[in-house]
Every structure is written in C-alpha cells, then in structure tokens.
Design a protein around this motif. Sequence first.
Motif, PDB file in Angstrom:
ATOM      1  N   ARG A   1      58.091  60.039  78.115  1.00 33.23           N
ATOM      2  CA  ARG A   1      57.002  59.737  79.042  1.00 33.23           C
ATOM      3  C   ARG A   1      56.141  60.983  79.297  1.00 33.23           C
ATOM      4  O   ARG A   1      54.918  60.917  79.254  1.00 33.23           O
ATOM      5  N   LYS A   2      56.785  62.119  79.519  1.00 32.98           N
ATOM      6  CA  LYS A   2      56.040  63.364  79.734  1.00 32.98           C
ATOM      7  C   LYS A   2      55.215  63.736  78.511  1.00 32.98           C
ATOM      8  O   LYS A   2      54.064  64.144  78.632  1.00 32.98           O
ATOM      9  N   LEU A   3      55.797  63.611  77.332  1.00 30.22           N
ATOM     10  CA  LEU A   3      55.080  63.936  76.092  1.00 30.22           C
ATOM     11  C   LEU A   3      53.846  63.051  75.948  1.00 30.22           C
ATOM     12  O   LEU A   3      52.758  63.548  75.673  1.00 30.22           O
ATOM     13  N   VAL A   4      54.017  61.759  76.134  1.00 32.33           N
ATOM     14  CA  VAL A   4      52.891  60.831  75.978  1.00 32.33           C
ATOM     15  C   VAL A   4      51.791  61.146  76.985  1.00 32.33           C
ATOM     16  O   VAL A   4      50.613  61.248  76.624  1.00 32.33           O
ATOM     17  N   LYS A   5      52.158  61.328  78.241  1.00 35.01           N
ATOM     18  CA  LYS A   5      51.156  61.598  79.276  1.00 35.01           C
ATOM     19  C   LYS A   5      50.442  62.926  79.042  1.00 35.01           C
ATOM     20  O   LYS A   5      49.220  63.007  79.162  1.00 35.01           O
ATOM     21  N   LYS A   6      51.192  63.959  78.704  1.00 34.68           N
ATOM     22  CA  LYS A   6      50.624  65.303  78.577  1.00 34.68           C
ATOM     23  C   LYS A   6      49.882  65.518  77.257  1.00 34.68           C
ATOM     24  O   LYS A   6      48.815  66.120  77.224  1.00 34.68           O
ATOM     25  N   GLN A   7      50.447  65.014  76.179  1.00 37.93           N
ATOM     26  CA  GLN A   7      49.919  65.335  74.854  1.00 37.93           C
ATOM     27  C   GLN A   7      49.015  64.275  74.242  1.00 37.93           C
ATOM     28  O   GLN A   7      48.239  64.583  73.338  1.00 37.93           O
ATOM     29  N   LEU A   8      49.123  63.031  74.689  1.00 37.44           N
ATOM     30  CA  LEU A   8      48.403  61.946  74.005  1.00 37.44           C
ATOM     31  C   LEU A   8      47.389  61.220  74.883  1.00 37.44           C
ATOM     32  O   LEU A   8      46.733  60.282  74.425  1.00 37.44           O
ATOM     33  N   GLY A   9      47.236  61.649  76.115  1.00 40.96           N
ATOM     34  CA  GLY A   9      46.322  60.986  77.041  1.00 40.96           C
ATOM     35  C   GLY A   9      44.877  60.972  76.584  1.00 40.96           C
ATOM     36  O   GLY A   9      44.125  60.059  76.916  1.00 40.96           O
ATOM     37  N   GLY A  10      44.484  61.957  75.796  1.00 41.75           N
ATOM     38  CA  GLY A  10      43.101  62.036  75.347  1.00 41.75           C
ATOM     39  C   GLY A  10      42.757  61.135  74.175  1.00 41.75           C
ATOM     40  O   GLY A  10      41.581  60.869  73.917  1.00 41.75           O
ATOM     41  N   ILE A  11      43.784  60.636  73.473  1.00 38.25           N
ATOM     42  CA  ILE A  11      43.498  59.810  72.295  1.00 38.25           C
ATOM     43  C   ILE A  11      44.151  58.435  72.336  1.00 38.25           C
ATOM     44  O   ILE A  11      43.953  57.629  71.432  1.00 38.25           O
ATOM     45  N   MET A  12      44.922  58.165  73.402  1.00 44.20           N
ATOM     46  CA  MET A  12      45.569  56.861  73.534  1.00 44.20           C
ATOM     47  C   MET A  12      45.255  56.252  74.890  1.00 44.20           C
ATOM     48  O   MET A  12      45.159  56.971  75.882  1.00 44.20           O
ATOM     49  N   GLU A  13      45.145  54.943  74.918  1.00 42.54           N
ATOM     50  CA  GLU A  13      44.976  54.228  76.174  1.00 42.54           C
ATOM     51  C   GLU A  13      46.351  53.884  76.739  1.00 42.54           C
ATOM     52  O   GLU A  13      47.319  53.743  75.995  1.00 42.54           O
ATOM     53  N   GLY A  14      46.437  53.758  78.046  1.00 36.99           N
ATOM     54  CA  GLY A  14      47.669  53.318  78.681  1.00 36.99           C
ATOM     55  C   GLY A  14      48.690  54.407  78.918  1.00 36.99           C
ATOM     56  O   GLY A  14      49.829  54.112  79.284  1.00 36.99           O
ATOM     57  N   THR A  15      48.304  55.664  78.731  1.00 40.09           N
ATOM     58  CA  THR A  15      49.282  56.746  78.876  1.00 40.09           C
ATOM     59  C   THR A  15      49.634  57.046  80.323  1.00 40.09           C
ATOM     60  O   THR A  15      50.581  57.775  80.582  1.00 40.09           O
ATOM     61  N   GLU A  16      48.907  56.489  81.276  1.00 37.58           N
ATOM     62  CA  GLU A  16      49.230  56.668  82.689  1.00 37.58           C
ATOM     63  C   GLU A  16      50.061  55.498  83.216  1.00 37.58           C
ATOM     64  O   GLU A  16      50.537  55.530  84.340  1.00 37.58           O
ATOM     65  N   ASN A  17      50.241  54.483  82.399  1.00 41.15           N
ATOM     66  CA  ASN A  17      50.964  53.282  82.797  1.00 41.15           C
ATOM     67  C   ASN A  17      52.416  53.385  82.320  1.00 41.15           C
ATOM     68  O   ASN A  17      52.695  53.303  81.127  1.00 41.15           O
ATOM     69  N   CYS A  18      53.339  53.560  83.259  1.00 37.61           N
ATOM     70  CA  CYS A  18      54.755  53.726  82.903  1.00 37.61           C
ATOM     71  C   CYS A  18      55.314  52.529  82.136  1.00 37.61           C
ATOM     72  O   CYS A  18      56.114  52.700  81.219  1.00 37.61           O
ATOM     73  N   ASP A  19      54.883  51.321  82.507  1.00 37.92           N
ATOM     74  CA  ASP A  19      55.360  50.127  81.797  1.00 37.92           C
ATOM     75  C   ASP A  19      54.879  50.122  80.349  1.00 37.92           C
ATOM     76  O   ASP A  19      55.623  49.755  79.442  1.00 37.92           O
ATOM     77  N   ALA A  20      53.636  50.544  80.131  1.00 37.44           N
ATOM     78  CA  ALA A  20      53.100  50.602  78.763  1.00 37.44           C
ATOM     79  C   ALA A  20      53.854  51.643  77.944  1.00 37.44           C
ATOM     80  O   ALA A  20      54.152  51.414  76.759  1.00 37.44           O
ATOM     81  N   ILE A  21      54.194  52.757  78.561  1.00 34.25           N
ATOM     82  CA  ILE A  21      54.944  53.796  77.845  1.00 34.25           C
ATOM     83  C   ILE A  21      56.347  53.307  77.513  1.00 34.25           C
ATOM     84  O   ILE A  21      56.853  53.543  76.416  1.00 34.25           O
ATOM     85  N   LYS A  22      56.983  52.583  78.441  1.00 35.42           N
ATOM     86  CA  LYS A  22      58.312  52.015  78.177  1.00 35.42           C
ATOM     87  C   LYS A  22      58.267  51.048  76.998  1.00 35.42           C
ATOM     88  O   LYS A  22      59.152  51.045  76.138  1.00 35.42           O
ATOM     89  N   GLU A  23      57.237  50.213  76.959  1.00 36.96           N
ATOM     90  CA  GLU A  23      57.087  49.267  75.848  1.00 36.96           C
ATOM     91  C   GLU A  23      56.848  50.004  74.529  1.00 36.96           C
ATOM     92  O   GLU A  23      57.361  49.606  73.488  1.00 36.96           O
ATOM     93  N   MET A  24      56.066  51.061  74.590  1.00 34.16           N
ATOM     94  CA  MET A  24      55.818  51.873  73.395  1.00 34.16           C
ATOM     95  C   MET A  24      57.134  52.462  72.899  1.00 34.16           C
ATOM     96  O   MET A  24      57.432  52.420  71.703  1.00 34.16           O
ATOM     97  N   GLN A  25      57.922  53.000  73.822  1.00 33.17           N
ATOM     98  CA  GLN A  25      59.203  53.588  73.446  1.00 33.17           C
ATOM     99  C   GLN A  25      60.123  52.534  72.838  1.00 33.17           C
ATOM    100  O   GLN A  25      60.769  52.763  71.825  1.00 33.17           O
ATOM    101  N   LYS A  26      60.158  51.372  73.458  1.00 38.35           N
ATOM    102  CA  LYS A  26      61.001  50.284  72.955  1.00 38.35           C
ATOM    103  C   LYS A  26      60.581  49.888  71.534  1.00 38.35           C
ATOM    104  O   LYS A  26      61.428  49.633  70.675  1.00 38.35           O
ATOM    105  N   GLY A  27      59.276  49.864  71.280  1.00 42.49           N
ATOM    106  CA  GLY A  27      58.781  49.515  69.952  1.00 42.49           C
ATOM    107  C   GLY A  27      59.112  50.567  68.898  1.00 42.49           C
ATOM    108  O   GLY A  27      59.286  50.237  67.725  1.00 42.49           O
ATOM    109  N   LEU A  28      59.203  51.818  69.309  1.00 43.02           N
ATOM    110  CA  LEU A  28      59.532  52.904  68.377  1.00 43.02           C
ATOM    111  C   LEU A  28      61.029  53.020  68.121  1.00 43.02           C
ATOM    112  O   LEU A  28      61.441  53.514  67.073  1.00 43.02           O
TER     113      LEU A  28
END
Length: 91
Positions: A28-55
């Motif tokens: 979650r920290k990596l996505v918020k800090k490093q990918l916020g400028g090129i990905m949508e939904g990086t401030e949404n914890c539920d979206a990040i959880k779903e992303m993690q689950k998909g990976l």
Amino acid sequence: MESAIKTVVTTFINSSRGKENLDSKCFRKLVKKQLGGIMEGTENCDAIKEMQKGLDENSDGKVSFSEYLTLIGYIANELSQKKPGCSADAS
C-alpha cells in the motif's frame, strides 16, 4: 534504461525492507508513494487491496518480486498505449 531497471529493483527492495515479499502495508505504501502520479485509485485502500489480490498469484497475501514485475509490466504497457512514438528520455 539501466537506471530505470535499477530503480524498479531498488524500489522493491526498499519497500519490502529487504524481505522477499511486500506485505499488505508495504505494498500500500509503495503504490501510494511511488505510483500515484501514473495510476488512478492509489488513494483508495479498497482499490489497492483489489490490486494486490489480483497480483497475488500464489494467494499468500503478499506480493513477490515476480508479482510486482507483473504490475510494472502492466503499467508500462498502459503507458505505451497512451504515448505513441519514442520519447527523448528513452535513450
């Protein structure tokens, strides 16, 4: 390109604190800090959880380096679809 590859690897190592996997909090920290400028939904914890689950191919609740590279490949592919042609920075 060497610098970009080193950055991808170093970012994972630093974010995982030298461990083999990113736990949910580190991911979650990596996505918020490093990918916020090129990905949508990086401030949404539920979206990040779903992303993690998909990976998480092996369903261990963590993101391995290989699984992380899947995310990097997806992002790179999406960026290449949006930006036709070569960039001067690519050399």
